[in-house]
Design a protein around this motif. Sequence first.
Motif, PDB file in Angstrom:
ATOM      1  N   ALA A  20      83.388  45.758  15.988  1.00  0.00           N
ATOM      2  CA  ALA A  20      82.669  44.736  15.367  1.00  0.00           C
ATOM      3  C   ALA A  20      80.965  44.829  15.506  1.00  0.00           C
ATOM      4  CB  ALA A  20      83.112  43.656  15.109  1.00  0.00           C
ATOM      5  N   LEU A  21      80.942  44.788  16.844  1.00  0.00           N
ATOM      6  CA  LEU A  21      79.491  44.612  17.489  1.00  0.00           C
ATOM      7  C   LEU A  21      78.745  45.996  17.099  1.00  0.00           C
ATOM      8  CD1 LEU A  21      77.261  43.297  19.085  1.00  0.00           C
ATOM      9  CD2 LEU A  21      78.516  43.944  20.900  1.00  0.00           C
ATOM     10  N   ILE A  22      79.470  46.912  17.458  1.00  0.00           N
ATOM     11  CA  ILE A  22      78.678  48.025  16.881  1.00  0.00           C
ATOM     12  C   ILE A  22      78.225  48.508  15.677  1.00  0.00           C
ATOM     13  CG2 ILE A  22      78.648  50.871  17.437  1.00  0.00           C
ATOM     14  CD1 ILE A  22      78.590  49.309  19.996  1.00  0.00           C
ATOM     15  N   ASP A  23      79.199  48.085  14.844  1.00  0.00           N
ATOM     16  CA  ASP A  23      78.816  48.196  13.449  1.00  0.00           C
ATOM     17  C   ASP A  23      77.821  47.203  13.024  1.00  0.00           C
ATOM     18  OD1 ASP A  23      80.988  50.266  13.123  1.00  0.00           O
ATOM     19  OD2 ASP A  23      82.457  48.689  12.456  1.00  0.00           O
ATOM     20  N   THR A  24      77.803  45.810  13.626  1.00  0.00           N
ATOM     21  CA  THR A  24      76.766  45.062  13.185  1.00  0.00           C
ATOM     22  C   THR A  24      75.354  45.595  13.635  1.00  0.00           C
ATOM     23  OG1 THR A  24      78.203  43.139  13.260  1.00  0.00           O
ATOM     24  CG2 THR A  24      75.901  42.700  13.453  1.00  0.00           C
ATOM     25  N   VAL A  25      75.327  46.130  14.720  1.00  0.00           N
ATOM     26  CA  VAL A  25      73.877  46.702  15.031  1.00  0.00           C
ATOM     27  C   VAL A  25      73.469  47.786  14.397  1.00  0.00           C
ATOM     28  CG1 VAL A  25      72.830  47.709  17.322  1.00  0.00           C
ATOM     29  CG2 VAL A  25      74.381  45.808  17.335  1.00  0.00           C
ATOM     30  N   GLU A  30      70.137  49.932  10.176  1.00  0.00           N
ATOM     31  CA  GLU A  30      70.160  50.674   8.760  1.00  0.00           C
ATOM     32  C   GLU A  30      69.043  49.710   7.843  1.00  0.00           C
ATOM     33  OE1 GLU A  30      73.916  51.102   7.751  1.00  0.00           O
ATOM     34  OE2 GLU A  30      74.341  52.745   8.495  1.00  0.00           O
ATOM     35  N   GLN A  31      69.195  48.589   8.115  1.00  0.00           N
ATOM     36  CA  GLN A  31      68.545  47.661   7.125  1.00  0.00           C
ATOM     37  C   GLN A  31      66.920  48.053   7.753  1.00  0.00           C
ATOM     38  OE1 GLN A  31      69.991  43.944   8.005  1.00  0.00           O
ATOM     39  NE2 GLN A  31      71.671  44.111   6.378  1.00  0.00           N
ATOM     40  N   ALA A  32      66.632  48.086   8.863  1.00  0.00           N
ATOM     41  CA  ALA A  32      65.278  48.335   9.180  1.00  0.00           C
ATOM     42  C   ALA A  32      64.692  49.653   8.921  1.00  0.00           C
ATOM     43  CB  ALA A  32      65.198  48.173  10.858  1.00  0.00           C
ATOM     44  N   HIS A  33      65.504  50.697   9.016  1.00  0.00           N
ATOM     45  CA  HIS A  33      65.328  52.271   7.993  1.00  0.00           C
ATOM     46  C   HIS A  33      64.871  51.906   6.835  1.00  0.00           C
ATOM     47  CE1 HIS A  33      65.560  54.762  11.739  1.00  0.00           C
ATOM     48  NE2 HIS A  33      67.131  54.342  11.860  1.00  0.00           N
ATOM     49  N   ALA A  34      65.579  51.115   5.812  1.00  0.00           N
ATOM     50  CA  ALA A  34      65.262  51.318   4.636  1.00  0.00           C
ATOM     51  C   ALA A  34      64.091  50.366   4.365  1.00  0.00           C
ATOM     52  CB  ALA A  34      66.665  50.376   3.859  1.00  0.00           C
ATOM     53  N   ARG A  35      63.441  49.633   5.516  1.00  0.00           N
ATOM     54  CA  ARG A  35      62.352  48.933   5.534  1.00  0.00           C
ATOM     55  C   ARG A  35      61.113  49.735   5.772  1.00  0.00           C
ATOM     56  NH1 ARG A  35      65.331  44.464   7.238  1.00  0.00           N
ATOM     57  NH2 ARG A  35      64.289  44.814   9.337  1.00  0.00           N
ATOM     58  N   ASN A  36      61.249  50.818   6.267  1.00  0.00           N
ATOM     59  CA  ASN A  36      60.488  51.754   7.078  1.00  0.00           C
ATOM     60  C   ASN A  36      59.877  51.069   8.106  1.00  0.00           C
ATOM     61  OD1 ASN A  36      60.735  54.173   5.522  1.00  0.00           O
ATOM     62  ND2 ASN A  36      59.287  53.430   3.986  1.00  0.00           N
ATOM     63  N   LEU A  76      76.194  53.283  20.970  1.00  0.00           N
ATOM     64  CA  LEU A  76      75.184  52.964  20.083  1.00  0.00           C
ATOM     65  C   LEU A  76      74.373  54.375  19.911  1.00  0.00           C
ATOM     66  CD1 LEU A  76      73.579  49.541  21.314  1.00  0.00           C
ATOM     67  CD2 LEU A  76      74.710  50.254  19.242  1.00  0.00           C
ATOM     68  N   ARG A  77      74.200  55.128  20.928  1.00  0.00           N
ATOM     69  CA  ARG A  77      73.802  56.468  20.837  1.00  0.00           C
ATOM     70  C   ARG A  77      74.579  57.406  19.969  1.00  0.00           C
ATOM     71  NH1 ARG A  77      72.455  55.806  26.358  1.00  0.00           N
ATOM     72  NH2 ARG A  77      74.179  56.780  27.021  1.00  0.00           N
ATOM     73  N   GLU A  78      75.871  57.286  19.841  1.00  0.00           N
ATOM     74  CA  GLU A  78      76.741  57.992  19.110  1.00  0.00           C
ATOM     75  C   GLU A  78      76.517  57.805  17.687  1.00  0.00           C
ATOM     76  OE1 GLU A  78      80.907  57.487  20.490  1.00  0.00           O
ATOM     77  OE2 GLU A  78      80.448  58.458  22.263  1.00  0.00           O
ATOM     78  N   VAL A  79      76.105  56.711  17.407  1.00  0.00           N
ATOM     79  CA  VAL A  79      75.786  56.240  16.032  1.00  0.00           C
ATOM     80  C   VAL A  79      74.254  56.354  15.645  1.00  0.00           C
ATOM     81  CG1 VAL A  79      77.710  54.856  15.613  1.00  0.00           C
ATOM     82  CG2 VAL A  79      75.658  53.828  16.385  1.00  0.00           C
ATOM     83  N   GLY A  80      73.409  56.930  16.476  1.00  0.00           N
ATOM     84  CA  GLY A  80      71.980  57.270  16.410  1.00  0.00           C
ATOM     85  C   GLY A  80      71.215  56.264  16.560  1.00  0.00           C
ATOM     86  N   ILE A  81      71.652  55.242  17.454  1.00  0.00           N
ATOM     87  CA  ILE A  81      70.848  54.116  17.851  1.00  0.00           C
ATOM     88  C   ILE A  81      70.235  54.159  19.292  1.00  0.00           C
ATOM     89  CG2 ILE A  81      70.413  51.543  18.107  1.00  0.00           C
ATOM     90  CD1 ILE A  81      72.369  51.496  15.678  1.00  0.00           C
TER      91      ILE A  81
END
Length: 284
Positions: A20-25, A30-36, A76-81
């Motif tokens: 749940a924590l990894i999914d939340t981060v 993704e929201q930050a990416h959407a805002r560039n 986190l690195r595994e999901v691209g963060i």
Amino acid sequence: MTAAPHRILVVANETVGGRALIDTVKRHAEQAHARNEPFRVTVICPQNQPRSGYVIYEDSVRAAAENRLQMTLAQLREVGIEADGEVMDPDPFSATMDAIDSYGADEVIISTHPDTRSGWLRRDLVDCVRDASGLPVEHVVVDLEADRQHVTRTLVVANQTVGGEPLLELLKAKGRESPHNFVVILPQGEGGEHGDADQRLAHTLELLHQGGLEAIGQVMDPDPFTAIQNALQFYPADEIVISTFPETRSGWLRSDLVKRVKESVSLPVEHVVVDAPTAAEVKA
């Protein structure tokens, strides 16, 4: 001029690797990416306050916290963060406020056990941080029992046999059958000296990683029974694997270690015998 990154501070301890924590981060990223909008994630782990009952070395407590932190950064690195982090003050409020001062933050994510198990919630940590910092604070509940449906957490206990082929093959077979996370602990040598235990552990972890398995490890208390009890405070486990030499060569078996562990925990305990010389013996 490059915009300052959106700074996310993650605060977690035993729940630090929860789904749940990894999914939340990931959602915040993704929201930050959407805002560039560039973003930065910092994960802090307040160091455990161990429960009483067994002798626990201070460096073992910190090493366990470091291991949990590194496992989360890898997830986190595994999901691209990309993220950095630090083990901090045992008091979660002080640790969070110090981290806000040190790293800066635009928002805080605090991860806890469910309220029936969470000392942080009993101390109103989320509201205290929100009131003191004036920042948006999101609370994430991680149910490690529910996470068991997705991955089996295996505590592996070995010393001289840690690099033995029967043990490595057993762990690889488990990894092929279903997703597993492995924590390998080595009770350190007599007198509290690690000796070559760190090298044996590092070599074993490298072999497991080469086999595509998720594994971390730690050198711990010289007494194997105490080491296991301490490790279970730091690393939630679903099963235990104990590796020894045959009975004629094993002090652990002569002290009935496997039987004592089975009687003291409500987890499956598997015993694997390594008869062939280990890498450490071959070098000797």
